[in-house]
Design a protein around this motif. Structure first.
Motif, short mmCIF file in Angstrom:
data_model
loop_
_atom_site.label_atom_id
_atom_site.label_comp_id
_atom_site.label_asym_id
_atom_site.label_seq_id
_atom_site.Cartn_x
_atom_site.Cartn_y
_atom_site.Cartn_z
N ASP A 169 -6.95 4.68 1.13
CA ASP A 169 -5.79 3.39 2.28
C ASP A 169 -6.54 2.01 2.61
OD1 ASP A 169 -3.79 2.21 2.48
OD2 ASP A 169 -2.66 3.60 4.29
N ASN A 199 -5.44 2.89 11.09
CA ASN A 199 -3.92 3.24 11.91
C ASN A 199 -4.01 4.53 11.88
OD1 ASN A 199 -1.66 2.59 12.73
ND2 ASN A 199 -1.06 2.01 10.87
N TYR A 201 -6.75 -2.71 5.44
CA TYR A 201 -7.18 -3.50 7.32
C TYR A 201 -9.05 -3.88 6.61
CZ TYR A 201 -3.39 -1.94 9.69
OH TYR A 201 -1.53 -0.72 9.52
N SER A 240 -3.35 -3.68 0.85
CA SER A 240 -2.04 -3.96 0.89
C SER A 240 -2.94 -5.43 0.99
CB SER A 240 -1.61 -3.89 1.98
OG SER A 240 -0.22 -4.30 2.54
N ARG A 247 5.66 -7.40 0.42
CA ARG A 247 5.48 -6.35 -0.53
C ARG A 247 4.80 -6.15 -1.70
NH1 ARG A 247 5.21 -3.68 2.98
NH2 ARG A 247 6.05 -1.72 1.87
N SER A 302 -0.10 -7.02 2.96
CA SER A 302 0.38 -7.05 3.88
C SER A 302 -0.02 -7.57 5.20
CB SER A 302 1.04 -5.79 4.72
OG SER A 302 2.06 -5.23 3.42
N LYS A 303 -1.83 -6.96 5.49
CA LYS A 303 -2.97 -7.42 6.89
C LYS A 303 -3.52 -8.42 6.63
CE LYS A 303 -0.28 -3.48 8.21
NZ LYS A 303 0.32 -3.21 8.84
N ALA A 318 1.21 -1.04 -0.06
CA ALA A 318 0.23 0.48 0.03
C ALA A 318 1.01 1.45 0.61
CB ALA A 318 -0.40 0.12 0.84
N SER A 319 1.66 0.79 0.61
CA SER A 319 2.64 1.88 0.80
C SER A 319 2.97 2.82 -0.89
CB SER A 319 4.80 2.09 1.46
OG SER A 319 4.39 1.55 2.54
N1 PLP Z 1 -1.63 2.25 4.65
C1 PLP Z 1 -1.23 2.63 5.92
C2 PLP Z 1 -3.11 2.98 7.17
C3 PLP Z 1 -0.85 1.55 7.17
O1 PLP Z 1 -1.05 0.80 8.25
C4 PLP Z 1 0.45 1.07 6.54
C5 PLP Z 1 1.17 0.08 6.56
O2 PLP Z 1 0.92 -0.47 8.19
C6 PLP Z 1 -0.13 0.81 5.09
C7 PLP Z 1 -0.13 1.49 4.17
C8 PLP Z 1 1.53 0.29 4.87
O3 PLP Z 1 1.73 -0.62 3.97
P1 PLP Z 1 2.56 -1.96 3.12
O4 PLP Z 1 2.98 -2.79 4.23
O5 PLP Z 1 1.46 -2.69 2.51
O6 PLP Z 1 3.49 -0.72 2.40
#
Ligand code: PLP
Length: 393
Positions: free
Chosen positions: A211, A177, A214, A239, A250, A241-242, A103-104
């Motif tokens: 974004d 978050n 979650y 993403s 990534r 990631s979670k 997501a970053s």
């Molecule tokens: N956006 C939010 C709100 C997040 O909490 C995070 C990661 O903790 C990210 C983006 C980044 O996620 P990624 O690991 O997919 O780059």
């Protein structure tokens, strides 16, 4: 010459990492069993077993290590657009999807691709602390406005007060978050209404960047509404990631709504932003894995249990907090205005919490409960001591 902004971001300590690194030192000093580390949002639930199977299968493909096309493998983009359409009632095409390094990368590319230097990006506080960095690196001006303090839902007056003719982008993050709050449908409808009016007033599009890393992590509701359901000019950033517990791998994507103004131009500009940042293609192995595992549902029982244990503890010691509906974070209301001071005091009892200052709001402490449930249980006496210190119990 070394630019002062990148030097500043590279040397300034990230508020979350700072607490986490302090925790590593503290554990070495006094023993891990005496430290209650609620600092980092690293998923504690393992990736589903199908991920390993998909990795092993992908290893058999002799073209595995080749570059893929920049926006990602066609099969994966189709699978993502089908899933998004089924879920949100939209009609995206594979051509609207760009697979990214998490997501970053999706959010940075979206900001850069939608905002001209000098234009403004607005986020809702509490916000993810990297948004100001992502905005400023694109030459934009970062602004934020508050949600309703009592329930962290939309405060239209606060939003209207911050919108100007330079607003190009509004950043939405739900489940959130650092607070764990989920914006309900009413909030998203109010947001859409307000932005449609602002577009009319200012005579140009304003894009929501939603974004949503979650999206799958909600506990008391069946689904999380997304802005793309209510507002045409939306780019969804996602993403794995979670949801699939793959933060180190990534992988994620952005998706431009099929109803967005200048949809193709928007996609091209975001792709240009990815190019300018040097994101040629996301990891080829993970693209294959996600294509195979896209429809897996994460096992969120552990996070729900953890949330309930932590809420139970805070109720018992009479420490107020915002009840989280999603993600794996909880926002404690500090009994004093200075969250940094409160978190500093908490360290005395081995409790590692992140002060809310860098999230654009004062007076809260974030507890990440994607940790070992046993550790949460053992933290009760520490929370009790902390609460007593402030006369709460
Ligand atoms: N956006 C939010 C709100 C997040 O909490 C995070 C990661 O903790 C990210 C983006 C980044 O996620 P990624 O690991 O997919 O780059």
């Amino acid at each position: 010459m070394i630019p002062s902004d990148t030097l500043g971001w590279g040397t300034a300590r990230n508020c979350i990492r700072e607490v986490y690194e302090y925790g590593i030192r503290l554990k070495a000093e006094i023993g891990a069993d005496k430290v209650f580390d609620f600092s980092l949002g690293n998923p504690s639930v393992p990736a589903p077993p199908q991920v390993k199977d998909a990795i092993l299968k992908a290893l058999e493909d002799p073209t595995l290590h080749d570059y893929t096309v920049a926006p990602g493998r066609p099969g994966l983009r189709k699978a993502i657009s089908d899933q998004l359409n089924a879920r949100c009632g939209v009609h995206t095409l594979p051509e609207d999807i760009y697979v990214t390094c998490g997501a970053s990368a999706a959010v940075t590319c979206s900001i850069k691709g939608l905002l001209k230097p000098g234009e403004e990006a607005v986020a809702f506080a509490p916000h993810y602390p990297e948004y100001p960095v992502f905005t400023r690196t694109a030459g934009g001006v970062f602004k934020f406005c508050s949600l309703r303090r009592e329930d962290l839902q939309m405060d239209v007056e606060a939003l209207e007060a911050v919108l100007t003719e330079k607003t190009a982008v509004v950043l939405v993050n739900s489940p959130n978050n650092p607070s764990g709050a989920v914006l309900n449908e009413e909030s998203l409808r109010k947001l859409a209404d307000c932005l449609y009016k602002a577009q009319e007033r200012f005579g140009h599009p304003i894009y929501i960047i939603s974004d949503e890393p979650y999206r799958e992590l909600v506990y008391d509701m069946s689904d999380v509404p997304s802005p793309i359901q209510f507002y045409d000019n939306t780019v969804v950033c996602y993403s794995y990631s979670k949801s699939l517990s793959l933060p180190g791998e990534r992988i994620g994507y952005y998706a431009v709504s099929d109803r967005a103004t200048d949809r193709e131009k928007v996609f091209a500009s975001l792709a240009g932003a990815a190019r300018s940042y040097g994101y040629v293609n996301p990891p080829s192995l993970m693209q294959r894995v996600i294509e195979a595992c896209l429809n897996l549902k994460p096992d969120i029982r552990t996070y729900k249990e953890n949330r309930d244990i932590l809420c139970g503890i805070l109720d018992e010691v009479k420490m107020p907090y915002i009840h989280p509906d999603g993600a794996f974070y909880l926002f404690i209301r500090c009994p004093i205005p200075d969250a940094k001071e409160f978190c500093e005091h908490a360290r005395k009892y081995g409790l590692l919490l992140v002060p809310s200052n860098d999230f654009g709001i004062t007076g809260y402490a974030r507890a990440a409960y994607c940790v070992n449930g046993e550790m949460i249980r053992r933290s009760l006496p520490a929370f009790r001591e902390l609460s007593r210190e402030y006369g709460l119990c």
